[in-house]
Design a protein around this motif. Sequence first.
Motif, PDB file in Angstrom:
ATOM      1  N   VAL A   1       0.839  -1.202   0.000  1.00 49.49           N
ATOM      2  CA  VAL A   1       0.000   0.000   0.000  1.00 49.49           C
ATOM      3  C   VAL A   1       0.875   1.254   0.000  1.00 49.49           C
ATOM      4  O   VAL A   1       0.605   2.217  -0.731  1.00 49.49           O
ATOM      5  N   MET A   2       1.949   1.257   0.789  1.00 47.08           N
ATOM      6  CA  MET A   2       2.861   2.406   0.787  1.00 47.08           C
ATOM      7  C   MET A   2       3.516   2.578  -0.578  1.00 47.08           C
ATOM      8  O   MET A   2       3.685   3.693  -1.067  1.00 47.08           O
ATOM      9  N   ASP A   3       3.877   1.473  -1.220  1.00 46.45           N
ATOM     10  CA  ASP A   3       4.513   1.549  -2.532  1.00 46.45           C
ATOM     11  C   ASP A   3       3.545   2.059  -3.588  1.00 46.45           C
ATOM     12  O   ASP A   3       3.946   2.772  -4.506  1.00 46.45           O
ATOM     13  N   ILE A   4       2.283   1.704  -3.473  1.00 45.20           N
ATOM     14  CA  ILE A   4       1.276   2.194  -4.421  1.00 45.20           C
ATOM     15  C   ILE A   4       1.225   3.711  -4.374  1.00 45.20           C
ATOM     16  O   ILE A   4       1.229   4.379  -5.407  1.00 45.20           O
ATOM     17  N   PHE A   5       1.205   4.281  -3.179  1.00 41.64           N
ATOM     18  CA  PHE A   5       1.117   5.734  -3.058  1.00 41.64           C
ATOM     19  C   PHE A   5       2.436   6.425  -3.388  1.00 41.64           C
ATOM     20  O   PHE A   5       2.449   7.576  -3.798  1.00 41.64           O
ATOM     21  N   ARG A   6       3.562   5.749  -3.193  1.00 39.32           N
ATOM     22  CA  ARG A   6       4.869   6.352  -3.449  1.00 39.32           C
ATOM     23  C   ARG A   6       5.226   6.396  -4.930  1.00 39.32           C
ATOM     24  O   ARG A   6       5.992   7.251  -5.358  1.00 39.32           O
ATOM     25  N   ASP A   7       4.661   5.497  -5.729  1.00 35.87           N
ATOM     26  CA  ASP A   7       5.045   5.379  -7.137  1.00 35.87           C
ATOM     27  C   ASP A   7       4.496   6.553  -7.949  1.00 35.87           C
ATOM     28  O   ASP A   7       3.290   6.734  -8.063  1.00 35.87           O
ATOM     29  N   ASP A   8       5.405   7.345  -8.512  1.00 41.25           N
ATOM     30  CA  ASP A   8       5.001   8.486  -9.324  1.00 41.25           C
ATOM     31  C   ASP A   8       4.623   8.084 -10.745  1.00 41.25           C
ATOM     32  O   ASP A   8       4.004   8.862 -11.465  1.00 41.25           O
ATOM     33  N   ASP A   9       4.998   6.883 -11.166  1.00 42.13           N
ATOM     34  CA  ASP A   9       4.690   6.438 -12.525  1.00 42.13           C
ATOM     35  C   ASP A   9       3.226   6.041 -12.686  1.00 42.13           C
ATOM     36  O   ASP A   9       2.702   6.062 -13.794  1.00 42.13           O
ATOM     37  N   LEU A  10       2.569   5.667 -11.598  1.00 41.26           N
ATOM     38  CA  LEU A  10       1.166   5.262 -11.676  1.00 41.26           C
ATOM     39  C   LEU A  10       0.265   6.487 -11.689  1.00 41.26           C
ATOM     40  O   LEU A  10       0.494   7.457 -10.962  1.00 41.26           O
ATOM     41  N   SER A  11      -0.774   6.415 -12.495  1.00 43.59           N
ATOM     42  CA  SER A  11      -1.767   7.491 -12.490  1.00 43.59           C
ATOM     43  C   SER A  11      -2.676   7.317 -11.278  1.00 43.59           C
ATOM     44  O   SER A  11      -2.613   6.310 -10.570  1.00 43.59           O
ATOM     45  N   GLY A  12      -3.519   8.291 -11.054  1.00 41.23           N
ATOM     46  CA  GLY A  12      -4.450   8.214  -9.932  1.00 41.23           C
ATOM     47  C   GLY A  12      -5.410   7.048 -10.056  1.00 41.23           C
ATOM     48  O   GLY A  12      -5.732   6.382  -9.071  1.00 41.23           O
ATOM     49  N   ALA A  34      -4.860   4.236 -11.708  1.00 35.87           N
ATOM     50  CA  ALA A  34      -4.124   2.988 -11.509  1.00 35.87           C
ATOM     51  C   ALA A  34      -3.882   2.748 -10.020  1.00 35.87           C
ATOM     52  O   ALA A  34      -4.002   1.610  -9.538  1.00 35.87           O
ATOM     53  N   LYS A  35      -3.546   3.813  -9.288  1.00 33.93           N
ATOM     54  CA  LYS A  35      -3.363   3.672  -7.839  1.00 33.93           C
ATOM     55  C   LYS A  35      -4.664   3.225  -7.174  1.00 33.93           C
ATOM     56  O   LYS A  35      -4.667   2.355  -6.311  1.00 33.93           O
ATOM     57  N   ALA A  36      -5.773   3.837  -7.589  1.00 27.53           N
ATOM     58  CA  ALA A  36      -7.075   3.461  -7.028  1.00 27.53           C
ATOM     59  C   ALA A  36      -7.406   2.009  -7.361  1.00 27.53           C
ATOM     60  O   ALA A  36      -7.911   1.266  -6.515  1.00 27.53           O
ATOM     61  N   GLY A  37      -7.111   1.594  -8.584  1.00 30.55           N
ATOM     62  CA  GLY A  37      -7.376   0.211  -8.989  1.00 30.55           C
ATOM     63  C   GLY A  37      -6.563  -0.789  -8.178  1.00 30.55           C
ATOM     64  O   GLY A  37      -7.111  -1.795  -7.692  1.00 30.55           O
ATOM     65  N   TRP A  38      -5.274  -0.556  -8.041  1.00 24.14           N
ATOM     66  CA  TRP A  38      -4.434  -1.453  -7.238  1.00 24.14           C
ATOM     67  C   TRP A  38      -4.896  -1.478  -5.781  1.00 24.14           C
ATOM     68  O   TRP A  38      -4.944  -2.530  -5.151  1.00 24.14           O
ATOM     69  N   LEU A  39      -5.255  -0.318  -5.258  1.00 21.81           N
ATOM     70  CA  LEU A  39      -5.684  -0.244  -3.864  1.00 21.81           C
ATOM     71  C   LEU A  39      -6.988  -1.008  -3.649  1.00 21.81           C
ATOM     72  O   LEU A  39      -7.125  -1.770  -2.679  1.00 21.81           O
ATOM     73  N   ILE A  40      -7.929  -0.837  -4.552  1.00 16.25           N
ATOM     74  CA  ILE A  40      -9.204  -1.571  -4.448  1.00 16.25           C
ATOM     75  C   ILE A  40      -8.954  -3.069  -4.575  1.00 16.25           C
ATOM     76  O   ILE A  40      -9.521  -3.872  -3.828  1.00 16.25           O
ATOM     77  N   GLY A  62      11.768  -2.410  -4.971  1.00 21.25           N
ATOM     78  CA  GLY A  62      13.137  -2.302  -4.498  1.00 21.25           C
ATOM     79  C   GLY A  62      13.828  -1.066  -5.039  1.00 21.25           C
ATOM     80  O   GLY A  62      14.550  -0.372  -4.319  1.00 21.25           O
ATOM     81  N   ARG A  63      13.607  -0.798  -6.311  1.00 19.77           N
ATOM     82  CA  ARG A  63      14.230   0.393  -6.921  1.00 19.77           C
ATOM     83  C   ARG A  63      13.717   1.675  -6.268  1.00 19.77           C
ATOM     84  O   ARG A  63      14.486   2.603  -6.028  1.00 19.77           O
ATOM     85  N   ARG A  64      12.424   1.724  -5.992  1.00 17.88           N
ATOM     86  CA  ARG A  64      11.869   2.925  -5.356  1.00 17.88           C
ATOM     87  C   ARG A  64      12.399   3.091  -3.927  1.00 17.88           C
ATOM     88  O   ARG A  64      12.641   4.205  -3.475  1.00 17.88           O
ATOM     89  N   ASP A  65      12.599   1.977  -3.218  1.00 17.81           N
ATOM     90  CA  ASP A  65      13.175   2.067  -1.874  1.00 17.81           C
ATOM     91  C   ASP A  65      14.589   2.623  -1.920  1.00 17.81           C
ATOM     92  O   ASP A  65      14.958   3.481  -1.120  1.00 17.81           O
TER      93      ASP A  65
END
Length: 132
Positions: free
Chosen positions: A30-41, A43-49, A71-74
């Motif tokens: 969940v933290m990675d979903i919100f941290r990823d700048d490559d995902l659109s809003g 896409a983030k909502a879809g992954w979260l749901i 890992g790369r984002r970390d």
Amino acid sequence: MDDYPLLDLFLTMLFFFLWIMWLFLLFRVVMDIFRDDDLSGWAKAGWLIFCIVLPYLGVLVYVIARGRGMGRRDVKQAKDAESAFKDYIRTTASEGNAGSGGTNELARLAELHDSGALTDEEFTQAKTKLLA
């Protein structure tokens, strides 16, 4: 004591440990979903749901599909935090000692050491000479 055999206790502890590990992984996803700048809003909502409605499957699919990027984002976040900290130290030190050139020399030595132009021994010697 006979009501709860040792094997049952072991299995309970194992399941509890696995449950805690899964919760840790869920929060990381969940933290990675919100941290990823490559995902659109969306896409983030879809992954979260997906992770909320079908949590086990959602987390598993996310780790399979986007695990390498986690890992790369970390690593990127750690490097950005370190460089921001170094910049803060440099600016704070230069503001506090505006009249002294020693701070600027230390910063220059640190940059040369970080870039590989100075070895550890050379850096230590120059720093000791500068601070003496």
